[in-house]
Motif scaffolding. Sequence first.
Motif, short mmCIF file in Angstrom:
data_model
loop_
_atom_site.label_atom_id
_atom_site.label_comp_id
_atom_site.label_asym_id
_atom_site.label_seq_id
_atom_site.Cartn_x
_atom_site.Cartn_y
_atom_site.Cartn_z
N ALA A 1 -9.25 7.34 5.04
CA ALA A 1 -8.77 6.66 3.00
C ALA A 1 -9.65 5.80 3.16
N LEU A 2 -10.18 5.92 1.83
CA LEU A 2 -11.25 5.94 0.84
C LEU A 2 -10.56 5.08 -0.40
N PRO A 3 -11.79 3.72 -0.38
CA PRO A 3 -12.42 2.99 0.32
C PRO A 3 -12.71 2.51 1.41
N LEU B 1 -7.78 -0.67 4.78
CA LEU B 1 -7.16 -1.96 4.51
C LEU B 1 -7.24 -2.34 2.80
N VAL B 2 -6.04 -2.03 1.84
CA VAL B 2 -5.70 -2.26 1.15
C VAL B 2 -5.12 -3.21 0.58
N PRO B 3 -5.78 -4.26 -0.83
CA PRO B 3 -5.24 -4.96 -1.19
C PRO B 3 -3.94 -4.41 -2.42
N LEU B 4 -2.99 -5.85 -2.00
CA LEU B 4 -2.11 -5.52 -3.19
C LEU B 4 -2.94 -5.32 -4.08
N GLU B 5 -1.79 -3.76 -4.81
CA GLU B 5 -1.94 -3.50 -6.38
C GLU B 5 -3.73 -2.93 -6.66
N MET C 1 -1.61 0.09 -4.61
CA MET C 1 -0.66 -0.36 -3.20
C MET C 1 0.35 -1.10 -3.59
N LYS C 2 0.63 -0.68 -2.54
CA LYS C 2 2.52 -1.12 -2.32
C LYS C 2 2.88 -1.76 -1.22
N ARG C 3 4.04 -2.47 -1.11
CA ARG C 3 4.16 -2.45 0.22
C ARG C 3 4.93 -1.66 1.15
N SER C 4 6.23 -1.04 0.22
CA SER C 4 6.35 0.58 1.06
C SER C 4 6.12 1.61 1.16
N LEU C 5 4.06 1.43 0.73
CA LEU C 5 3.63 2.68 0.91
C LEU C 5 2.91 2.70 2.44
N ALA C 6 2.45 1.02 2.58
CA ALA C 6 1.95 1.06 4.35
C ALA C 6 2.33 1.83 5.56
N ALA D 1 -1.58 -2.71 4.43
CA ALA D 1 -1.15 -3.61 2.47
C ALA D 1 -1.93 -4.70 3.17
N THR D 2 -2.67 -5.41 2.56
CA THR D 2 -3.72 -6.94 2.68
C THR D 2 -3.33 -7.47 1.80
N GLY D 3 -3.17 -9.18 1.80
CA GLY D 3 -2.66 -9.87 0.43
C GLY D 3 -1.07 -10.43 0.65
#
Length: 318
Positions: A32-34, A37-41, A78-83, A107-109
């Motif tokens: 996964a790039l970058p 751990l991906v913040p929402l949106e 990023m969405k919650r459903s994609l985590a 999904a973080t945040g």
Amino acid sequence: MSPSPTALFCLGLCLGHVPAQTGLLPKPSLQALPSSLVPLEKPVTLRCQGPPGVDLYRLEKLSSSRYQDQAVLFIPAMKRSLAGRYRCSYQNGSLWSLPSDQLELVATGVFAKPSLSAQPGPAVSSGGDVTLHCQTRYGFDQFALYKEGDPAPYKNPERWYRASFPIITVTAAHSGTYRCYSFSSRDPYLWSAPSDPLELMVTEFSEATTELTVSFTNKVFTTETPRSITTSPKESGSPAGPARQYYTKGNLVRIGLGAVILILLAGFLAEDWHSRRKRLRHRVRAVQRPLPPLPQTRKSHGDQDGGRPEVHSRGLCS
């Protein structure tokens, strides 16, 4: 308009998963790039990498039966459903490769950030121990510690509201920036926002530091220009090294300065004693000198008349 990631997954689900023969093709890699751990949106890209000349890639999300026949999945927000958990594989001819290692996309945040502290403090000597404490005001039972530059965080299921991450016998490799997250075991891919960064500093005490201290000491106590006192490992066991010579010179200089000061003090004391003795001789001679004779007084008429002296009256202004 390009189809959304969710639509692509649904398309794969509608077409159905056609079973194929699995051979001995090496498994691809999925990243996964970058970051995973991906913040929402925020955007993220999933990339599946196999050998050159691959006929077909398949990227799927586990526990959902969703997949797409592409090597790259770009998620613009990023969405919650994609985590969740992802994996990929590829096909050459009629053979399918082994699946890649699973990738956990988080999904973080989703929740408020916890706090991170270090005990006894963020500065620790090499070889010492330090414990990082992550604490939240919510009733989470899962915590994760993440160091910048590491591929994955350290997860630690602990008691409610807080977790401890002990680091035993720290080294320079433990220096860096740390953050922690909190989440629930019921939703393991929905995490809180990261804590404020904590900078862990590890102090190293090397042989070069000791040599620098010795050189500085010699520079203070000697008038000569200090030379390099670095010795080879073979000469370190010799008792008569350059460092010992500098210590000997420094001691000789200090002894010489002390002797000069003692000589000066002795000279001052002798001079003071001599001057006191000289003044005492002058006083003795002055006492032995005969007193001058008293002046002779004239006899007045009063003495002839019965011993009454003449009385002269003088005013204050006369």
